[in-house]
Design an enzyme around this catalytic site. Sequence first.
Site, PDB file in Angstrom:
ATOM      1  N   ASN A  60       0.863  -1.183   0.000  1.00  0.00           N
ATOM      2  CA  ASN A  60       0.000   0.000   0.000  1.00  0.00           C
ATOM      3  C   ASN A  60       0.902   1.237   0.000  1.00  0.00           C
ATOM      4  O   ASN A  60       1.486   1.576   1.019  1.00  0.00           O
ATOM      5  CB  ASN A  60      -0.890  -0.030   1.254  1.00  0.00           C
ATOM      6  CG  ASN A  60      -1.755   1.209   1.376  1.00  0.00           C
ATOM      7  OD1 ASN A  60      -1.840   2.011   0.450  1.00  0.00           O
ATOM      8  ND2 ASN A  60      -2.394   1.365   2.522  1.00  0.00           N
ATOM      9  N   LYS A 111       0.113   4.234  -0.195  1.00  0.00           N
ATOM     10  CA  LYS A 111      -0.516   5.409   0.445  1.00  0.00           C
ATOM     11  C   LYS A 111      -0.290   6.635  -0.446  1.00  0.00           C
ATOM     12  O   LYS A 111      -0.256   6.509  -1.667  1.00  0.00           O
ATOM     13  CB  LYS A 111      -0.027   5.583   1.883  1.00  0.00           C
ATOM     14  CG  LYS A 111      -0.205   4.289   2.699  1.00  0.00           C
ATOM     15  CD  LYS A 111       0.024   4.433   4.172  1.00  0.00           C
ATOM     16  CE  LYS A 111      -0.179   3.080   4.853  1.00  0.00           C
ATOM     17  NZ  LYS A 111      -0.053   3.118   6.306  1.00  0.00           N
ATOM     18  N   HIS A 150      -9.293   1.159   5.480  1.00  0.00           N
ATOM     19  CA  HIS A 150      -8.007   1.394   6.132  1.00  0.00           C
ATOM     20  C   HIS A 150      -8.213   2.367   7.286  1.00  0.00           C
ATOM     21  O   HIS A 150      -9.013   3.297   7.193  1.00  0.00           O
ATOM     22  CB  HIS A 150      -6.997   1.965   5.113  1.00  0.00           C
ATOM     23  CG  HIS A 150      -5.600   1.917   5.649  1.00  0.00           C
ATOM     24  ND1 HIS A 150      -5.140   2.823   6.568  1.00  0.00           N
ATOM     25  CD2 HIS A 150      -4.585   1.055   5.418  1.00  0.00           C
ATOM     26  CE1 HIS A 150      -3.891   2.519   6.873  1.00  0.00           C
ATOM     27  NE2 HIS A 150      -3.530   1.443   6.184  1.00  0.00           N
ATOM     28  N   GLU A 201      -6.591   4.803   8.264  1.00  0.00           N
ATOM     29  CA  GLU A 201      -6.382   6.217   7.915  1.00  0.00           C
ATOM     30  C   GLU A 201      -7.634   6.794   7.257  1.00  0.00           C
ATOM     31  O   GLU A 201      -7.979   7.958   7.474  1.00  0.00           O
ATOM     32  CB  GLU A 201      -5.151   6.340   6.997  1.00  0.00           C
ATOM     33  CG  GLU A 201      -3.860   6.056   7.770  1.00  0.00           C
ATOM     34  CD  GLU A 201      -2.743   5.423   6.958  1.00  0.00           C
ATOM     35  OE1 GLU A 201      -2.808   5.430   5.714  1.00  0.00           O
ATOM     36  OE2 GLU A 201      -1.805   4.883   7.584  1.00  0.00           O
ATOM     37  N   GLU A 244      -5.023  -4.839  10.976  1.00  0.00           N
ATOM     38  CA  GLU A 244      -3.985  -3.823  11.178  1.00  0.00           C
ATOM     39  C   GLU A 244      -4.218  -3.120  12.507  1.00  0.00           C
ATOM     40  O   GLU A 244      -5.042  -2.195  12.586  1.00  0.00           O
ATOM     41  CB  GLU A 244      -4.051  -2.783  10.053  1.00  0.00           C
ATOM     42  CG  GLU A 244      -3.828  -3.366   8.678  1.00  0.00           C
ATOM     43  CD  GLU A 244      -3.247  -2.336   7.716  1.00  0.00           C
ATOM     44  OE1 GLU A 244      -2.338  -2.703   6.984  1.00  0.00           O
ATOM     45  OE2 GLU A 244      -3.691  -1.172   7.731  1.00  0.00           O
ATOM     46  N   GLY A 298       2.908   2.291  10.920  1.00  0.00           N
ATOM     47  CA  GLY A 298       3.872   3.365  10.707  1.00  0.00           C
ATOM     48  C   GLY A 298       4.596   3.806  11.966  1.00  0.00           C
ATOM     49  O   GLY A 298       5.263   4.832  11.989  1.00  0.00           O
TER      50      GLY A 298
HETATM   51  O1  LIG Z   1      -1.586  -0.444   4.711  1.00  0.00           O
HETATM   52  C1  LIG Z   1      -0.554  -0.651   5.347  1.00  0.00           C
HETATM   53  C2  LIG Z   1      -0.490  -0.449   6.766  1.00  0.00           C
HETATM   54  O2  LIG Z   1      -1.115   0.712   7.167  1.00  0.00           O
HETATM   55  C3  LIG Z   1       0.847  -0.671   7.389  1.00  0.00           C
HETATM   56  O3  LIG Z   1       1.676   0.443   7.225  1.00  0.00           O
HETATM   57  P1  LIG Z   1       3.205   0.336   7.749  1.00  0.00           P
HETATM   58  O4  LIG Z   1       3.737  -0.935   7.156  1.00  0.00           O
HETATM   59  O5  LIG Z   1       3.865   1.564   7.222  1.00  0.00           O
HETATM   60  O6  LIG Z   1       3.120   0.275   9.242  1.00  0.00           O
END
Ligand SMILES: O=C[C@H](O)COP(=O)(O)O
Length: 252
Positions: A9, A11, A97, A99, A169, A175
């Site tokens: 992802n 983002k 997600h 976010e 998640e 993150g």
């Molecule tokens: O979509 C992915 C997740 O939000 C994980 O993000 P991350 O690997 O940067 O912690």
Amino acid sequence: MRKKIVAGNWKMNLTLAQGEQLVNDIVAAGIKLAEGQEVVVAPPFPYLIKVKQLIRNYPGIYLAAQNCASEKSGAYTGEVSAEMLASVGVDYVILGHSERREYFSESNAQLAKKIDLALANGIKPIFCCGEPLEVRKAETQNEYVARQLEESLYHLDAAALKNIVIAYEPIWAIGTGLTASAQQAQDMHAFIRARIAEKFGREAALGLTILYGGSAKPSNAGELFASADVDGGLIGGASLVAADFTAIVKSL
Ligand SMILES: O=C[C@H](O)COP(=O)(O)O
């Protein structure tokens, strides 16, 4: 046998040129996928068509969008419908997600509508669920996740569920560099599978791919993926670096 997936992802990161380079580096790595294993890349909307072209000769690599609209079509400025995504060859869509839930106030009910539209257009939802830190501290994460599943997925039937992937998640791990332990991930994945078995039957639950997301990286992916109910990962930060992403894929 259920599918094993590593999905990247991106983002809101990378320019088109950087995204193209990333995809080219991933395919150049020549990863040999075993039967039932898939790689998914989820670039921002404007790059979907280009990325589709870049991966078209690589079976086993699929395209995901990061969101879709909760309405079919019409006067919704700035929105992108599931039908539009299908028309450019999108295979999967990430829905729910944390976010999107936090910054764009997406509700479980709205996500149920998005799931229906994705499925109606032949796109497989990667449905994200997971609890914030205060819920984990209060040890009520199972009830929290169960409610997300109930309100967004329980209107489906077992046949539709075959086209759903779930990504667990924990928000406190996204993150942050804090990863759920392999045991914490396994416990929640087993809980999710048990809930799905109760509602949709054992066969549906055994066929369900459940991904882990939250600071997964090459150094911890192998341990996470070794757990019985962890069928791969939804990767954020580490999916932006070809060497890290391909190392995680190799941990499947
Ligand atoms: O979509 C992915 C997740 O939000 C994980 O993000 P991350 O690997 O940067 O912690």
